[in-house]
Enzyme design. Structure first.
Site, PDB file in Angstrom:
ATOM      1  N   HIS A  48      31.398 -30.519  33.237  1.00 59.73           N
ATOM      2  CA  HIS A  48      31.181 -31.208  31.965  1.00 59.73           C
ATOM      3  C   HIS A  48      32.394 -31.110  31.043  1.00 59.73           C
ATOM      4  O   HIS A  48      32.245 -31.170  29.820  1.00 59.73           O
ATOM      5  CB  HIS A  48      29.940 -30.650  31.272  1.00 59.73           C
ATOM      6  CG  HIS A  48      28.662 -30.959  31.981  1.00 59.73           C
ATOM      7  ND1 HIS A  48      28.172 -32.244  32.127  1.00 59.73           N
ATOM      8  CD2 HIS A  48      27.765 -30.154  32.594  1.00 59.73           C
ATOM      9  CE1 HIS A  48      27.027 -32.212  32.799  1.00 59.73           C
ATOM     10  NE2 HIS A  48      26.761 -30.961  33.098  1.00 59.73           N
ATOM     11  N   GLU A 151      18.489 -26.772  38.955  1.00 57.18           N
ATOM     12  CA  GLU A 151      18.355 -27.322  37.605  1.00 57.18           C
ATOM     13  C   GLU A 151      17.398 -28.513  37.509  1.00 57.18           C
ATOM     14  O   GLU A 151      17.489 -29.291  36.561  1.00 57.18           O
ATOM     15  CB  GLU A 151      19.733 -27.700  37.058  1.00 57.18           C
ATOM     16  CG  GLU A 151      20.631 -28.474  38.004  1.00 57.18           C
ATOM     17  CD  GLU A 151      22.061 -28.589  37.482  1.00 57.18           C
ATOM     18  OE1 GLU A 151      22.236 -28.699  36.258  1.00 57.18           O
ATOM     19  OE2 GLU A 151      22.989 -28.584  38.300  1.00 57.18           O
ATOM     20  N   ASP A 177      19.242 -29.132  32.079  1.00 57.55           N
ATOM     21  CA  ASP A 177      18.824 -30.173  33.019  1.00 57.55           C
ATOM     22  C   ASP A 177      17.394 -29.957  33.487  1.00 57.55           C
ATOM     23  O   ASP A 177      16.663 -30.924  33.745  1.00 57.55           O
ATOM     24  CB  ASP A 177      19.768 -30.212  34.217  1.00 57.55           C
ATOM     25  CG  ASP A 177      21.105 -30.852  33.878  1.00 57.55           C
ATOM     26  OD1 ASP A 177      21.131 -32.078  33.679  1.00 57.55           O
ATOM     27  OD2 ASP A 177      22.107 -30.133  33.794  1.00 57.55           O
TER      28      ASP A 177
END
Length: 253
Positions: A48, A151, A177
């Site tokens: 990310h 996740e 998530d």
């Protein structure tokens, strides 16, 4: 020259709790600053963040002189990306979005040399200290620590099977998530999500597999630790800087 020892892997095997930070900037200076703060591990997030293998290499070099383990999260469970990070000298990887035992096995194969795995062999890399480490290929996996990230609701339902894959050293439960997959995006501390997380850690503890988490919610973190979480990230560098900047500005408003 000897193969560097992986303090983080040894600590997990010894049952020791490891407290860490999340690093999101492509800045070796920030990484080195964080390395002086007494944490057990710092994770560079390439999933990310706009960073790649070159920045990951700079991160690993920046934290190397300090008593902290540099962990890297690749952008995906991709054998080529994993190979580059390992060749750069990463010894601990957190593989995102592992959904099934087969995907966990693919990650294991990616960090393992043939004939057991598919990691490409290169003799002159930072990992081998440019050829100075004798018999690196035969010994590399002794110090490689593979963490896989669960996740989603579907992955969490298979956490025991994923954790039991030979070569998996730990399982990280991703609250953000996971919350989205439960239908609560942006609510990682929702009671239903929290209950699922704690149940996951209880299952991992029963298996004897270290569990990990990232959260800024101390209530969730402490409950996770009590449930068995062992490697715990308690902050994100960008959030720390923003929080401190806002607080300081408020003092002078």
């Amino acid at each position: 020259m000897d193969l560097p020892k992986n303090r983080f892997k040894a600590a997990l095997r010894a049952g020791q709790r490891q407290i860490g930070l999340w690093h999101t900037f492509a800045s070796a200076d920030v990484a080195e600053l964080m390395a002086t703060c007494g944490y057990d591990w710092i994770l560079m997030d390439t999933e990310h963040s706009p960073v790649g293998p070159a920045e990951a290499l700079a991160f690993l070099r920046a934290v190397a002189p300090y008593p902290v383990t540099g962990v890297v999260r690749p952008g995906w469970n991709d054998a080529v990306e994993i190979k580059k990070l390992l060749d750069a000298g990463a010894q601990t990887l957190l593989i995102p979005y592992v959904q099934t035992p087969d995907e966990a096995r693919a990650a294991v194969a990616a960090v393992t040399y043939p004939p057991s795995g598919i990691r490409g062999v290169a003799g002159v890399t930072r990992a081998t200290r440019y050829g100075a480490i004798a018999n690196y290929a035969e010994r590399a996996n002794d110090e490689i620590c593979l963490l896989v990230q669960v996740e989603t609701r579907d992955a969490l339902a298979q956490i025991e099977e994923i954790a039991s894959v030979d070569g998996v050293d730990g399982v990280f439960i991703g609250p953000a998530d996971l919350a989205a997959s439960f239908g609560y995006p942006g609510q990682p501390s929702h009671p239903e999500v929290k209950a699922a997380i704690l149940d996951g850690f209880a299952k991992l503890k029963k298996l004897g597999v270290p569990g990990g988490i990232l959260s800024r919610d101390d209530t969730l973190l402490r409950a996770s630790a009590e449930a068995g979480a062992q490697f715990i990230a308690v902050e994100i560098d960008a959030t720390m800087i923003r929080t401190a900047a806002l607080a300081r500005r408020a003092e002078w408003s």
